[in-house]
Structure formats: C-alpha cells, structure tokens
Design a protein around this motif. Sequence first.
Motif, mmCIF file in Angstrom:
data_model
loop_
_atom_site.group_PDB
_atom_site.id
_atom_site.type_symbol
_atom_site.label_atom_id
_atom_site.label_comp_id
_atom_site.label_asym_id
_atom_site.label_seq_id
_atom_site.Cartn_x
_atom_site.Cartn_y
_atom_site.Cartn_z
ATOM 1 N N ARG A 1 -7.354 10.366 8.037
ATOM 2 C CA ARG A 1 -6.415 11.392 7.202
ATOM 3 C C ARG A 1 -6.646 12.683 7.177
ATOM 4 N NH1 ARG A 1 -2.530 7.797 6.098
ATOM 5 N NH2 ARG A 1 -3.048 6.444 4.407
ATOM 6 N N LEU B 1 -8.393 4.716 -1.482
ATOM 7 C CA LEU B 1 -8.453 4.226 -0.166
ATOM 8 C C LEU B 1 -7.276 5.379 0.480
ATOM 9 C CD1 LEU B 1 -8.343 2.438 2.301
ATOM 10 C CD2 LEU B 1 -6.794 0.824 1.324
ATOM 11 N N ARG C 1 -10.766 -1.715 3.352
ATOM 12 C CA ARG C 1 -9.335 -2.330 3.935
ATOM 13 C C ARG C 1 -9.799 -3.905 3.934
ATOM 14 N NH1 ARG C 1 -4.329 0.435 5.044
ATOM 15 N NH2 ARG C 1 -3.758 -1.835 5.684
ATOM 16 N N ASP D 1 0.632 2.176 -8.581
ATOM 17 C CA ASP D 1 1.665 1.801 -8.008
ATOM 18 C C ASP D 1 2.799 2.290 -8.418
ATOM 19 O OD1 ASP D 1 3.564 0.319 -6.682
ATOM 20 O OD2 ASP D 1 3.367 -1.390 -7.856
ATOM 21 N N GLU E 1 5.157 3.576 -6.321
ATOM 22 C CA GLU E 1 6.117 3.551 -5.318
ATOM 23 C C GLU E 1 7.043 2.308 -5.875
ATOM 24 O OE1 GLU E 1 2.848 3.290 -4.460
ATOM 25 O OE2 GLU E 1 2.545 4.710 -2.819
ATOM 26 N N THR F 1 8.928 6.924 0.219
ATOM 27 C CA THR F 1 7.564 8.135 0.876
ATOM 28 C C THR F 1 8.277 8.461 2.041
ATOM 29 O OG1 THR F 1 6.481 6.307 1.798
ATOM 30 C CG2 THR F 1 5.701 7.053 -0.391
ATOM 31 N N HIS G 1 -1.135 11.310 8.765
ATOM 32 C CA HIS G 1 -2.264 10.719 9.367
ATOM 33 C C HIS G 1 -2.896 11.783 10.452
ATOM 34 C CE1 HIS G 1 -1.158 6.089 9.783
ATOM 35 N NE2 HIS G 1 -0.417 6.983 8.855
ATOM 36 N N PHE H 1 2.223 3.049 8.669
ATOM 37 C CA PHE H 1 1.929 2.782 10.203
ATOM 38 C C PHE H 1 0.679 2.306 10.333
ATOM 39 C CE2 PHE H 1 5.017 6.223 9.608
ATOM 40 C CZ PHE H 1 6.073 5.819 10.389
ATOM 41 N N ARG I 1 -3.107 1.873 8.816
ATOM 42 C CA ARG I 1 -2.892 2.580 7.466
ATOM 43 C C ARG I 1 -2.068 1.856 6.724
ATOM 44 N NH1 ARG I 1 -6.741 5.612 4.821
ATOM 45 N NH2 ARG I 1 -8.056 6.748 6.302
ATOM 46 N N CYS J 1 0.767 0.060 4.549
ATOM 47 C CA CYS J 1 0.483 -0.029 3.037
ATOM 48 C C CYS J 1 -0.277 -1.625 2.725
ATOM 49 C CB CYS J 1 1.774 0.118 2.246
ATOM 50 S SG CYS J 1 1.647 -0.533 0.368
HETATM 51 C C1 HEM Z 1 7.650 -0.208 -2.839
HETATM 52 C C2 HEM Z 1 6.594 -0.125 -2.768
HETATM 53 C C3 HEM Z 1 5.395 0.515 -1.663
HETATM 54 C C4 HEM Z 1 5.792 1.513 -0.531
HETATM 55 C C5 HEM Z 1 7.183 1.625 -0.190
HETATM 56 C C6 HEM Z 1 4.583 1.791 -0.284
HETATM 57 C C7 HEM Z 1 4.333 2.710 0.877
HETATM 58 C C8 HEM Z 1 3.203 3.221 1.392
HETATM 59 C C9 HEM Z 1 3.228 3.944 2.576
HETATM 60 C C10 HEM Z 1 4.208 4.824 3.339
HETATM 61 C C11 HEM Z 1 1.784 4.081 2.817
HETATM 62 C C12 HEM Z 1 1.168 5.176 3.664
HETATM 63 C C13 HEM Z 1 1.089 4.383 4.895
HETATM 64 C C14 HEM Z 1 0.371 5.270 6.276
HETATM 65 O O1 HEM Z 1 -0.554 5.984 6.020
HETATM 66 O O2 HEM Z 1 0.889 5.049 7.185
HETATM 67 C C15 HEM Z 1 1.079 3.309 1.624
HETATM 68 C C16 HEM Z 1 -0.308 3.390 1.723
HETATM 69 C C17 HEM Z 1 -1.025 2.913 0.681
HETATM 70 N N1 HEM Z 1 -0.333 2.089 -0.342
HETATM 71 FE FE1 HEM Z 1 1.597 1.428 -0.773
HETATM 72 N N2 HEM Z 1 3.494 1.343 -1.013
HETATM 73 C C18 HEM Z 1 4.097 0.621 -1.748
HETATM 74 C C19 HEM Z 1 3.471 -0.219 -2.976
HETATM 75 C C20 HEM Z 1 1.882 -0.287 -2.836
HETATM 76 C C21 HEM Z 1 1.306 -1.144 -3.934
HETATM 77 C C22 HEM Z 1 2.053 -2.062 -5.008
HETATM 78 C C23 HEM Z 1 -0.012 -0.859 -4.028
HETATM 79 C C24 HEM Z 1 -1.279 -1.552 -4.514
HETATM 80 C C25 HEM Z 1 -1.269 -2.559 -4.926
HETATM 81 C C26 HEM Z 1 -0.371 -0.155 -2.701
HETATM 82 C C27 HEM Z 1 -1.248 0.635 -2.264
HETATM 83 C C28 HEM Z 1 -1.408 1.430 -1.203
HETATM 84 C C29 HEM Z 1 -2.723 1.766 -0.613
HETATM 85 C C30 HEM Z 1 -4.083 1.534 -1.182
HETATM 86 C C31 HEM Z 1 -2.417 2.591 0.397
HETATM 87 C C32 HEM Z 1 -3.331 3.498 1.346
HETATM 88 C C33 HEM Z 1 -3.701 2.796 2.495
HETATM 89 C C34 HEM Z 1 -4.557 3.406 3.518
HETATM 90 O O3 HEM Z 1 -4.663 4.670 3.536
HETATM 91 O O4 HEM Z 1 -5.101 2.707 4.467
HETATM 92 N N3 HEM Z 1 1.118 0.396 -2.264
HETATM 93 N N4 HEM Z 1 1.872 2.930 1.047
#
Ligand code: HEM
Length: 497
Positions: A103, A119, A132, A291, A293, A354, A360, A418, A421, A423
């Motif tokens: 990141r 994270l 992770r 959460d 999103e 998003t 990244h 992607f 990383r 989600c």
């Molecule tokens: C409709 C629901 C959701 C969408 C569209 C979504 C979308 C995303 C996207 C686009 C990313 C970035 C991935 C990347 O860097 O390439 C992400 C990361 C992440 N999401 Fe979600 N998310 C959703 C729900 C959730 C929920 C319910 C949680 C937790 C329980 C969550 C926890 C996380 C975490 C911790 C990351 C960071 C992962 C990392 O940096 O390794 N997300 N999410």
Amino acid sequence: MYSLTIPALGVLAIIVLYVWPGVASTGSKARRKLPPGPPRLPFVGSLFHLPKGHDWLVYEQWGKKYGGDLVHIDVLGSNIFVVNSAKAANELFEKRSSKYSDRPSLTALTQLLGFDWTLVFCPYGDRFRAFRKGFHTYLSPDAVKDYRHIERKSIHRLLCNLAEKPEEFTGHLRHMAGAIILAIAFGIDVKAENDPHVETAEKGLQTVTAGSTTRAAMYDFFPILMRIPSWIPGAGFKKEANSLRRFPRAMLEDPMQATREAMAEGRATSSVASAMLAKLESQSTLKSEIDVETVCALQIFFLAMTTHPEIQRQAQSEIDAIIGQDRLPDWDDETSLPYVGALVKEVLRWRIVTPLGVYHRLIEDDVYGEYFLPAGSTVVGNIWAITHDEAVYPDPMSFKPERFLESTVDFPEMVFGFGRRICPGRHLALESLWLGVASILATYDISKAVDENGREIEPVDDCVSGIVAYPLPFKCSIQPRSAVTERLAVAPLVWNN
Ligand code: HEM
C-alpha cells in the motif's frame, strides 16, 4: 514578512528534497517508456489536470483518449498508474501479485489520524501476512456460516426499524452493518438505538473522510510536513488531526475493553476478540474493521428499486412463487431464487461501491508490454471502468440483473479488489447482502416518494467522490407489501440459531 518567507522556504525545501531527486532518478531511466497520460509540466507534473471529483470517470475517459490499458499520471514527481482494463488488472494484480500488493504510505490517515491498526492500510510484509491469515480463519466461506444467527437477527431488526421509521432507512442500514461486525468481532450486542460503539464507529468514519482530502494528501506526498509544528500557518490539518485521532483509537479500544470486562465477569459470548484474548494474543484480528461498503451496497439497492419498479416486481414474484408470504427467506432458498441472486450481483456492478478500490503500491521495477513501471509507484485499479466495459457488459449504465442469468457473463469479483489484497470480508458481505435484499423484497415495496402535491420525487442519482462512493441522500417510499408481510417484518424473531 515571516508569512511570505516561510512558505517560500517550504516550497524550496520540498523541491530540493522530493521533486528534484524524482526528476534526477527518472532522468537515468529516460529511455524507458512510461504509459501515456495527461499533459505534464516540470516539477508539478499533471497536478493541474487532476479530476475535481468522480475520478474514476475521468480516468476511464483518459484511458480511451490516450489509448492503452494503463494511464500514467505524474503528481509532483510521484508516479500513479491507473489500470483501466480487465486484461491488465489480471496480468499485474493477479499474476504478478507479489509485486503489486503493497500500500502507498498514507501518512495522514495512519500517522496523523492513528488508523495504523487496520489491515486496509497495512504495508505488505510479515505483519500483513499474519493479519490476512487471521482474517481467513474468521471470515472464510465456511467460517462465516457460524455467524448466520447474528446476521439474521440484525436483518430482522432492520425490517422492524423500516416499519417504524422508513424515512431513516440509511441510519437503519448503518446500524445493521455495525451490529453484525461488533457481534462477530467482539461479541457485543448493540443497543437498538444510540449505541455508543456504533456512534464511535461513525465518528471514526468521518475521520477517514477528513484524512482523504487534498489537504491531508499533502502529508502523503511530503511526509516532511509532519515535522512542521501545528501552530505554523498552513499546517492546519495537523491541528484538526490532533482533535480527531481519539476516534480511530476508540473504535478499536472501547469494544476491546468491553470484551475484556465481559470475559472477566464470565458473561462474554463467543467472538473473534474473546477467542484471541483467550489465547492471550494481544491483537484481535478482525478488530473494528468498519463495514461501510455493505451499507453503501444496500443504499444502492434502495436506489435501484426506486427507479426500476418492474425489476422489483419480478424479484418479488419469484419470492412469492417459491416461498410464499408466510415466512421470511433464508439462505437455503438461495439456489431457488436465481433472479434475486442476479439482482444482488447487478447492485454490486451497476454503481461500484469503491470505484477505484484501495490503492496498491508497486514493490519493484516492472515492465508491462512496451511500458516501464518504476518501483514505488502507486497503482490504481479502475474497478468502475472494468465493470462498465461495453464489450463485456452491454449497455453498462443500465440496471439489468438478467445479464447474470446468461451463462456467458461471470460476476466481476474485482468489485472486491485485486490479488492478495482482495477484500477478506467478501463472503460475509455477500451473505448479508443476499439475505438483506431477499428479506426486504419479501416484505416491502420500495417506490418514489411523493411531495405534498402528490407528485413523484425523482431520486437524486449521484454519489460522493470518496473511497466509498455512497449515493447522495435521496428520498424513497418504503411500504409493507401487505398486512401479512408487515406482520412478518415485525414478528418476534422466529429463526433457530
Ligand atoms: C459490499 C461490501 C464490500 C465491498 C464492495 C468491499 C470492497 C473492498 C475493496 C475493493 C477492497 C480493496 C481491495 C484491494 O486493495 O484491491 C477491500 C478491502 C478490504 N475489505 Fe472490503 N468490501 C466489502 C465488505 C467488507 C466487509 C464486510 C469487511 C469486514 C468484515 C471488509 C474488510 C476489508 C478489509 C479488512 C480490507 C483490506 C484488505 C487488505 O488490505 O489486505 N470488507 N474491500
């Protein structure tokens, strides 16, 4: 006099320390071709061409205008590459994921505002891998099945809240998503209204918004600004950050403390935090990952239903035919309700939650086709452009669930990001979204609100230009479908755990 000299010296220092080395280093790589992009000026690069909002649309246009899958943007000597095609996203983020999973250092959010525990902003490396792994343990497709009783209870409470105060639907959605995460992560059963943990999380979220402005981004581009005392004119964001940083900390520490106390008093229910505290692990994995999103996706669902009554009717007919009106849907019904499943997928594709994911960072130099991508560059996956590619999703701006009933179109999993990383909350999100959407459709009719003269109000169809593109507030009418479904929505909880 000072007010003139200090900023001038500051600009000079910035040029000498940051911009000049950037120019010098790119000089030695002069023959290495960078992807095309908007016009650049010395030192500032394309700073004056940067979009003023809805960046994903501008980047998509730049992709078409300058050609190619990648667009290069130079901002004050820093390289940003926007990936506009599924082909390039697959090659870079998936096949070469070991290079593309870091990141960018978000100084404002992590150091000034204290979001260093999540994270989402964690740099690639050992801590990231451990993090992770923990997420996988607690949020794998099998693990999330253990939380179904929590999701059912929160969704049922949402149905009751919609009966009472339908106009506050966005607040109810936030409450539902907060209740699910706090119960899973900390075993906390949130109060029906004015819950302190939900309120703290909301304040924490406002802090993310404050940390994502251009003013805050200056600290990301020039971390040297961190050394400037907050009383100096122009360093105002630092002062603001000092007053906000207690919220991100409290989001993590308050629920953790509540779990510790519940465990000491022997009244803790099972949760990720209690399991980890029991093993004496100092860090809870899931923490208060907020959460937002899922809330945004459900708001998009309400918008889609307000503007597409015929699609709503079709989904409701499917539910009525398969399960009738004397019980609520449950996950066992999922395979029997293909149209509802396709509708959930289209909600996630139509208006991307998003649109540019989370940025990244490229760890080492790389080459893609004829182009050179230097280490340290920020790489942005334009999820919007990829999921609105006409060749794959004909008539991409239209809301058409049936596109996912045709066997040739796969659900674009990249709405969740992607490579390494991607989600980790996606299985939980998809489960909650499906049950939320199916239960709301079973019990309520969503339509355009009417004004005092009985005229229909067109809902505002636009979104916030942030990391999470929430729909702008809009009005809609939410009415029980019948006396039977109203009773179903407000009935005491009938499911087994
Ligand atoms: C409709 C629901 C959701 C969408 C569209 C979504 C979308 C995303 C996207 C686009 C990313 C970035 C991935 C990347 O860097 O390439 C992400 C990361 C992440 N999401 Fe979600 N998310 C959703 C729900 C959730 C929920 C319910 C949680 C937790 C329980 C969550 C926890 C996380 C975490 C911790 C990351 C960071 C992962 C990392 O940096 O390794 N997300 N999410």
